[in-house]
Write a protein that holds these residues in place. Structure first.
Motif, PDB file in Angstrom:
ATOM      1  N   PHE A   2      40.915 -56.000 -28.708  1.00 50.51           N
ATOM      2  CA  PHE A   2      42.216 -56.669 -28.619  1.00 50.51           C
ATOM      3  C   PHE A   2      42.052 -58.175 -28.427  1.00 50.51           C
ATOM      4  O   PHE A   2      42.752 -58.970 -29.065  1.00 50.51           O
ATOM      5  CB  PHE A   2      43.031 -56.093 -27.460  1.00 50.51           C
ATOM      6  N   GLU A   3      41.122 -58.585 -27.553  1.00 46.19           N
ATOM      7  CA  GLU A   3      40.896 -60.015 -27.324  1.00 46.19           C
ATOM      8  C   GLU A   3      40.473 -60.704 -28.618  1.00 46.19           C
ATOM      9  O   GLU A   3      40.880 -61.840 -28.902  1.00 46.19           O
ATOM     10  CB  GLU A   3      39.821 -60.209 -26.250  1.00 46.19           C
ATOM     11  N   THR A   4      39.662 -60.033 -29.427  1.00 46.11           N
ATOM     12  CA  THR A   4      39.201 -60.608 -30.688  1.00 46.11           C
ATOM     13  C   THR A   4      40.356 -60.762 -31.674  1.00 46.11           C
ATOM     14  O   THR A   4      40.496 -61.799 -32.337  1.00 46.11           O
ATOM     15  CB  THR A   4      38.105 -59.721 -31.300  1.00 46.11           C
ATOM     16  N   VAL A   5      41.188 -59.737 -31.764  1.00 44.61           N
ATOM     17  CA  VAL A   5      42.353 -59.793 -32.663  1.00 44.61           C
ATOM     18  C   VAL A   5      43.333 -60.866 -32.193  1.00 44.61           C
ATOM     19  O   VAL A   5      43.890 -61.623 -32.996  1.00 44.61           O
ATOM     20  CB  VAL A   5      43.035 -58.411 -32.735  1.00 44.61           C
ATOM     21  N   LEU A   6      43.541 -60.937 -30.867  1.00 41.91           N
ATOM     22  CA  LEU A   6      44.467 -61.933 -30.328  1.00 41.91           C
ATOM     23  C   LEU A   6      43.968 -63.351 -30.603  1.00 41.91           C
ATOM     24  O   LEU A   6      44.756 -64.237 -30.969  1.00 41.91           O
ATOM     25  CB  LEU A   6      44.625 -61.713 -28.823  1.00 41.91           C
ATOM     26  N   ALA A   7      42.666 -63.574 -30.428  1.00 40.23           N
ATOM     27  CA  ALA A   7      42.108 -64.903 -30.672  1.00 40.23           C
ATOM     28  C   ALA A   7      42.237 -65.313 -32.138  1.00 40.23           C
ATOM     29  O   ALA A   7      42.514 -66.475 -32.452  1.00 40.23           O
ATOM     30  CB  ALA A   7      40.647 -64.941 -30.241  1.00 40.23           C
ATOM     31  N   LYS A   8      42.054 -64.360 -33.029  1.00 38.10           N
ATOM     32  CA  LYS A   8      42.169 -64.654 -34.453  1.00 38.10           C
ATOM     33  C   LYS A   8      43.618 -64.673 -34.913  1.00 38.10           C
ATOM     34  O   LYS A   8      43.932 -65.233 -35.975  1.00 38.10           O
ATOM     35  CB  LYS A   8      41.375 -63.615 -35.261  1.00 38.10           C
ATOM     36  N   ASN A   9      44.498 -64.046 -34.126  1.00 37.81           N
ATOM     37  CA  ASN A   9      45.913 -63.895 -34.498  1.00 37.81           C
ATOM     38  C   ASN A   9      46.053 -63.171 -35.838  1.00 37.81           C
ATOM     39  O   ASN A   9      46.891 -63.513 -36.673  1.00 37.81           O
ATOM     40  CB  ASN A   9      46.621 -65.254 -34.562  1.00 37.81           C
ATOM     41  N   GLY A  10      45.196 -62.159 -36.022  1.00 37.26           N
ATOM     42  CA  GLY A  10      45.231 -61.392 -37.249  1.00 37.26           C
ATOM     43  C   GLY A  10      44.195 -60.298 -37.241  1.00 37.26           C
ATOM     44  O   GLY A  10      43.493 -60.089 -36.242  1.00 37.26           O
ATOM     45  N   PRO A  11      44.046 -59.604 -38.367  1.00 37.55           N
ATOM     46  CA  PRO A  11      43.113 -58.470 -38.421  1.00 37.55           C
ATOM     47  C   PRO A  11      41.657 -58.910 -38.316  1.00 37.55           C
ATOM     48  O   PRO A  11      41.294 -60.036 -38.653  1.00 37.55           O
ATOM     49  CB  PRO A  11      43.409 -57.838 -39.785  1.00 37.55           C
ATOM     50  N   VAL A  12      40.825 -57.994 -37.834  1.00 39.92           N
ATOM     51  CA  VAL A  12      39.402 -58.240 -37.665  1.00 39.92           C
ATOM     52  C   VAL A  12      38.637 -57.081 -38.291  1.00 39.92           C
ATOM     53  O   VAL A  12      38.983 -55.918 -38.070  1.00 39.92           O
ATOM     54  CB  VAL A  12      39.026 -58.375 -36.180  1.00 39.92           C
ATOM     55  N   VAL A  13      37.602 -57.402 -39.067  1.00 43.09           N
ATOM     56  CA  VAL A  13      36.749 -56.388 -39.677  1.00 43.09           C
ATOM     57  C   VAL A  13      35.308 -56.676 -39.280  1.00 43.09           C
ATOM     58  O   VAL A  13      34.812 -57.790 -39.467  1.00 43.09           O
ATOM     59  CB  VAL A  13      36.862 -56.393 -41.211  1.00 43.09           C
ATOM     60  N   VAL A  14      34.627 -55.672 -38.745  1.00 43.37           N
ATOM     61  CA  VAL A  14      33.201 -55.792 -38.406  1.00 43.37           C
ATOM     62  C   VAL A  14      32.502 -54.562 -38.986  1.00 43.37           C
ATOM     63  O   VAL A  14      32.453 -53.503 -38.355  1.00 43.37           O
ATOM     64  CB  VAL A  14      32.985 -55.882 -36.885  1.00 43.37           C
ATOM     65  N   PRO A  15      31.974 -54.673 -40.214  1.00 42.82           N
ATOM     66  CA  PRO A  15      31.326 -53.509 -40.838  1.00 42.82           C
ATOM     67  C   PRO A  15      29.991 -53.135 -40.206  1.00 42.82           C
ATOM     68  O   PRO A  15      29.521 -52.022 -40.372  1.00 42.82           O
ATOM     69  CB  PRO A  15      31.131 -53.953 -42.300  1.00 42.82           C
ATOM     70  N   ASP A  16      29.371 -54.072 -39.466  1.00 43.24           N
ATOM     71  CA  ASP A  16      28.110 -53.773 -38.785  1.00 43.24           C
ATOM     72  C   ASP A  16      28.027 -54.712 -37.579  1.00 43.24           C
ATOM     73  O   ASP A  16      27.824 -55.917 -37.736  1.00 43.24           O
ATOM     74  CB  ASP A  16      26.929 -53.997 -39.723  1.00 43.24           C
ATOM     75  N   SER A  63      40.357 -53.586 -37.298  1.00 44.63           N
ATOM     76  CA  SER A  63      41.506 -53.562 -36.398  1.00 44.63           C
ATOM     77  C   SER A  63      42.588 -54.505 -36.889  1.00 44.63           C
ATOM     78  O   SER A  63      42.298 -55.625 -37.346  1.00 44.63           O
ATOM     79  CB  SER A  63      41.054 -53.968 -34.982  1.00 44.63           C
ATOM     80  N   ALA A  64      43.827 -54.060 -36.801  1.00 45.25           N
ATOM     81  CA  ALA A  64      44.982 -54.864 -37.207  1.00 45.25           C
ATOM     82  C   ALA A  64      45.948 -54.968 -36.035  1.00 45.25           C
ATOM     83  O   ALA A  64      46.085 -54.022 -35.245  1.00 45.25           O
ATOM     84  CB  ALA A  64      45.671 -54.245 -38.409  1.00 45.25           C
ATOM     85  N   PRO A  65      46.647 -56.110 -35.900  1.00 45.18           N
ATOM     86  CA  PRO A  65      47.540 -56.302 -34.749  1.00 45.18           C
ATOM     87  C   PRO A  65      48.843 -55.524 -34.876  1.00 45.18           C
ATOM     88  O   PRO A  65      49.405 -55.390 -35.962  1.00 45.18           O
ATOM     89  CB  PRO A  65      47.797 -57.813 -34.757  1.00 45.18           C
TER      90      PRO A  65
END
Length: 461
Positions: free
Chosen positions: A83-97, A121-123
């Motif tokens: 959640f902190e990562t998505v909030l900081a980016k203010n958008g979706p986050v993808v980490v395939p590895d 993850s998407a907000p």
């Protein structure tokens, strides 16, 4: 702090305040599962061929899991979360590895705890655009890079969750069941502290722990430490918990304050262990409030903290009074059972003051009984208090539990407790609650053995 930095901090705090207000208006936290959310989670997992998926919402310090598919966790600490990562980016986050991701250094411990190696993850946003939570899919192994079209599909599913939230909020308003804040008392403007004061104290880091050692009464060795919260107010000085904890209970701030306390205690255990390997045998007790204890996800939250700080469950003790759970027995049993299976020590504080302590004690998986200081203080005044203390000690012995006498203030009390074979105790006779720096120095004593006590000023800690 420079003025520009102070302004940035102030704006961030204001944004978080607005976000929390939007979150609270949904009344989504700590509620029963709802099939609409379960359906979205399952759809996301199937669409992405994921190993698990979850919808989660975040308050000040905690991630509340609203719906999980396969990997079921009720709650986690917010720090270093997805959640902190998505909030900081203010958008979706993808980490395939995660091993190849810049954020892996921060997220790796948490994802390792969850058994995951990749996620997307998407907000989930409020009607006003504030990020309230996330829809996340997880893979146990690294996965191929997710194409933009697939991420847009995940965002669309997260928008479904947002729509459900808004419909839920509107239904509550229209049906008249929306929870309204309690009307302030007529003298609330004059009373102190108010909710805003506590919120400011939490944001500014004004709360701190004082520590009081628990002693083996035979050897005088320090065997444990109780963490006692204090409010270091910049103008009023040190404020006792009796002056602000009831207010925090009333306005709901006891949850974020309590979460700060759990994390702070685990962090301090880690520091003591790094400084001195002997501290691995030390148990640090933290007092739980009734509202904290009623959370079904408490064990998940505690387990995540133990993994985050790399400490053993036996190093943490959770202290609670009988009044914390006696009004609602079944949920209390479930939470206690989960914590006990985790291996955390459970201490019943102020034992003997509740009306049904003896009747219900056999139902609860406690390790330790702490005799209330009011009984210890009166032991030398007559037979009644002395007999109560003797009965509690014998009861604990029969049930295979440890017993700690609180509030030992005189040599005579110390002598009587040893004669009754009470093994452990704490009180001003040995040490007052002290700042962490002083407690750290005390733990450096040879063998951690305190000197033979002398008469001390009588004040119940």
């Amino acid at each position: 702090m420079p003025q520009a930095e102070m302004e940035i901090v102030r704006m961030a705090q204001q944004q978080e305040k607005v976000r929390l207000a939007a979150l609270m208006s949904t009344e989504i936290l700590d509620t029963a599962p709802e099939s609409d959310y379960d359906a979205i989670v399952r759809l996301a997992a199937e669409y992405f061929h994921a190993d698990s998926a979850a919808i989660a919402f975040a308050d000040e310090r905690r991630i509340w899991m609203k719906s999980c598919w396969r990997h079921v966790i009720r709650e986690l600490p917010r720090e270093n979360s997805i959640f902190e990562t998505v909030l900081a980016k203010n958008g979706p986050v993808v980490v395939p590895d995660i091993s190849c991701s810049p954020c892996s250094m921060v997220l790796l411990p948490r994802l390792k705890y969850l058994g995951m190696n990749a996620f997307a993850s998407a907000p989930v946003r409020s009607a006003g655009g504030k990020i309230l939570g996330t829809l996340t899919v997880f893979w146990n192994e690294p996965c191929p890079e997710i194409l933009p079209d697939a991420m847009r599909a995940l965002e669309t599913m997260a928008n479904f969750v947002s729509s459900q939230l808004e419909l839920r909020r509107l239904r509550r308003i229209l049906s008249g069941t929306r929870h309204l804040p309690r009307r302030p008392r007529a003298d609330s403007d004059q009373s102190w502290p108010r909710a805003a004061d506590l919120r400011h104290a939490l944001d500014q880091g004004e709360f701190e722990f004082y520590y009081q050692p628990e002693i083996d009464l035979v050897t005088r060795k320090i065997v444990g430490v109780e963490a006692l919260i204090r409010w270091n107010h910049p103008e009023r000085g040190l404020v006792s918990p009796t002056d602000f904890i009831p207010v925090a209970e009333e306005n709901g701030l006891i949850l974020p304050i309590g979460d700060w306390g759990l994390a702070e205690a685990c962090s301090q255990i880690q520091k003591w262990c790094q400084e001195d390997p002997r501290s691995a045998s030390l148990r640090v007790g933290v007092n739980l409030s009734a509202r904290q204890f009623s959370r079904e996800g408490l064990a998940d939250h505690v387990e995540a903290l133990l993994n985050q700080f790399g400490i053993s469950s036996r190093q943490l003790g959770l202290e609670m009074t009988e009044s914390s759970f006696i009004q609602d027995l079944n949920p209390a049993l479930g939470v206690l059972g989960s914590l006990r299976r985790l291996g955390v020590s459970l201490l019943m504080d102020d034992f003997g003051t509740g009306y049904s302590s003896l009747n219900h004690l056999h139902s609860f998986p406690f390790d330790v009984l702490k005799i209330d200081c009011s009984f210890v203080r009166r032991m030398t005044d007559g037979d009644q208090a002395l007999q109560i203390v003797r009965t509690i000690i014998e009861l604990a012995r029969v049930m295979g539990m440890q017993v700690v006498a609180e509030g030992i203030e005189t040599i005579e009390q110390y002598r009587l407790l040893r004669e009754m074979k009470c093994r452990f105790g704490q009180g001003y006779l040995f040490a007052r609650p002290m700042k962490v720096e002083d407690m750290t120095q005390l733990l450096k004593l040879p063998g951690r053995i305190l000197p033979e006590p002398e008469a001390a000023e009588a004040v119940c800690a």
